[in-house]
Design an enzyme around this catalytic site. Structure first.
Site, PDB file in Angstrom:
ATOM      1  N   THR A   1      -2.056   5.443   2.018  1.00 10.72           N
ATOM      2  CA  THR A   1      -3.222   4.561   2.013  1.00 10.72           C
ATOM      3  C   THR A   1      -3.227   3.721   3.287  1.00 10.72           C
ATOM      4  OG1 THR A   1      -3.297   4.463  -0.396  1.00 10.72           O
ATOM      5  CG2 THR A   1      -4.395   2.701   0.792  1.00 10.72           C
TER       6      THR A   1
ATOM      7  N   LEU B   1       0.867  -1.166   0.000  1.00 14.14           N
ATOM      8  CA  LEU B   1       0.000   0.000   0.000  1.00 14.14           C
ATOM      9  C   LEU B   1       0.905   1.218   0.000  1.00 14.14           C
ATOM     10  CD1 LEU B   1      -2.700  -0.889   2.715  1.00 14.14           C
ATOM     11  CD2 LEU B   1      -3.011  -0.887   0.236  1.00 14.14           C
ATOM     12  N   ASP B   2       0.524   2.260  -0.745  1.00 13.73           N
ATOM     13  CA  ASP B   2       1.357   3.459  -0.697  1.00 13.73           C
ATOM     14  C   ASP B   2       1.273   4.078   0.692  1.00 13.73           C
ATOM     15  OD1 ASP B   2      -0.681   5.721  -0.646  1.00 13.73           O
ATOM     16  OD2 ASP B   2      -1.305   4.691  -2.471  1.00 13.73           O
ATOM     17  N   ALA B   3       2.200   4.961   0.988  1.00 16.05           N
ATOM     18  CA  ALA B   3       2.368   5.450   2.363  1.00 16.05           C
ATOM     19  C   ALA B   3       1.093   6.056   2.928  1.00 16.05           C
ATOM     20  CB  ALA B   3       3.509   6.469   2.417  1.00 16.05           C
TER      21      ALA B   3
END
Length: 257
Positions: free
Chosen positions: A125, A121-123
């Protein structure tokens, strides 16, 4: 071949004379008392290495046998662990970030297993991530051929048009190729902002954010709520829980284990 001969052949195929009685193995795995596990076996609800077992005298090697109950895989190796994590915003999907930024290791500092994360997951999210030391499970969960669905809830800019779900299911062209969603649901919408649920099995970087931005609804907040049969549920932000028993069995069975 008569039923009696078929049962004898099945028993011969999976029976390990040096092993542990199957009902004892199942009881140790949390499927009830030995008497209850004997009932599962007698009812034909247990298979060993792909062979349905209905005789109570079968012995198996818990470290080698592949056992299913009601079609769900039973994990018998105590050294194998899979965790659900509710990742907060501002945390990077790494077990050891080379730049010293907040990473996932802080949430499992008390565990002795060498865990690695499944997917990313991106930072910014939030939501569900899986951590495991089961290499085969991790491989299958991330490999595109198994098409594991993932569910996201996104808050986006603007009012979502009624036909957007159909459009997204038909496919949207991005710079790295087309993407199709499996399901799209509008949870809430106003002229200024909307909340939507997106289900897809794609794993490309920032795929949900890029997809929704492409159709005119940039994401302002994004959370992943499920991976296959595993749901985030009421797990608090920054906390983990062990996935075990029938829940783990459903996860393993969803990728053919």
């Amino acid at each position: 071949m008569t039923d009696r001969r078929a049962r004898a052949q099945a028993r011969q195929d999976v029976h390990d004379p040096d092993g542990v009685r199957l009902q004892k193995v199942l009881a140790g795995a949390g499927f009830g008392s030995r008497r209850a596990c004997e009932g599962l076996i007698a009812d034909g609800r247990v298979s060993v290495d792909g062979v349905q077992v209905s005789e109570l005298g079968v012995r198996v090697d818990p470290q080698r046998a592949v056992i299913h109950v009601n079609g769900l895989r039973v994990q018998l190796d105590d050294s194998v662990v899979t965790l659900a994590l509710h990742k907060p915003a501002g945390v990077y999907s790494s077990m050891s970030d080379e730049n010293g930024r907040p990473d996932l290791s802080q949430f499992v500092a008390d565990r002795t297993e060498r865990l690695f994360h499944v997917g990313r997951l991106d930072a910014e999210t939030t939501g569900l991530m899986l951590l495991t030391n089961d290499g085969e499970l991790a491989h299958r969960l991330t490999h595109p051929s198994f098409e594991v669905p993932k569910t996201y809830v996104a808050q986006v800019e603007g009012k979502v048009a009624r036909g957007l779900g159909h459009q997204l299911k038909q496919g949207t062209e991005l710079e790295d190729g087309p993407v199709r969603v499996d399901e799209f649901t509008v949870i809430e919408t106003t002229p200024q902002a909307s909340v939507v649920e997106v289900v897809l099995h794609e794993g490309r970087n920032h795929i949900v954010r890029r997809l929704l931005a492409e159709v005119g609804h940039p994401v302002t907040h994004l959370s992943r709520t499920s991976i296959g049969p595993i749901r985030l549920g009421h797990l608090k932000v920054g906390r983990t829980r062990v996935i075990e028993g029938r829940e783990l069995g459903r996860l393993m069975s969803s990728v053919g284990l």
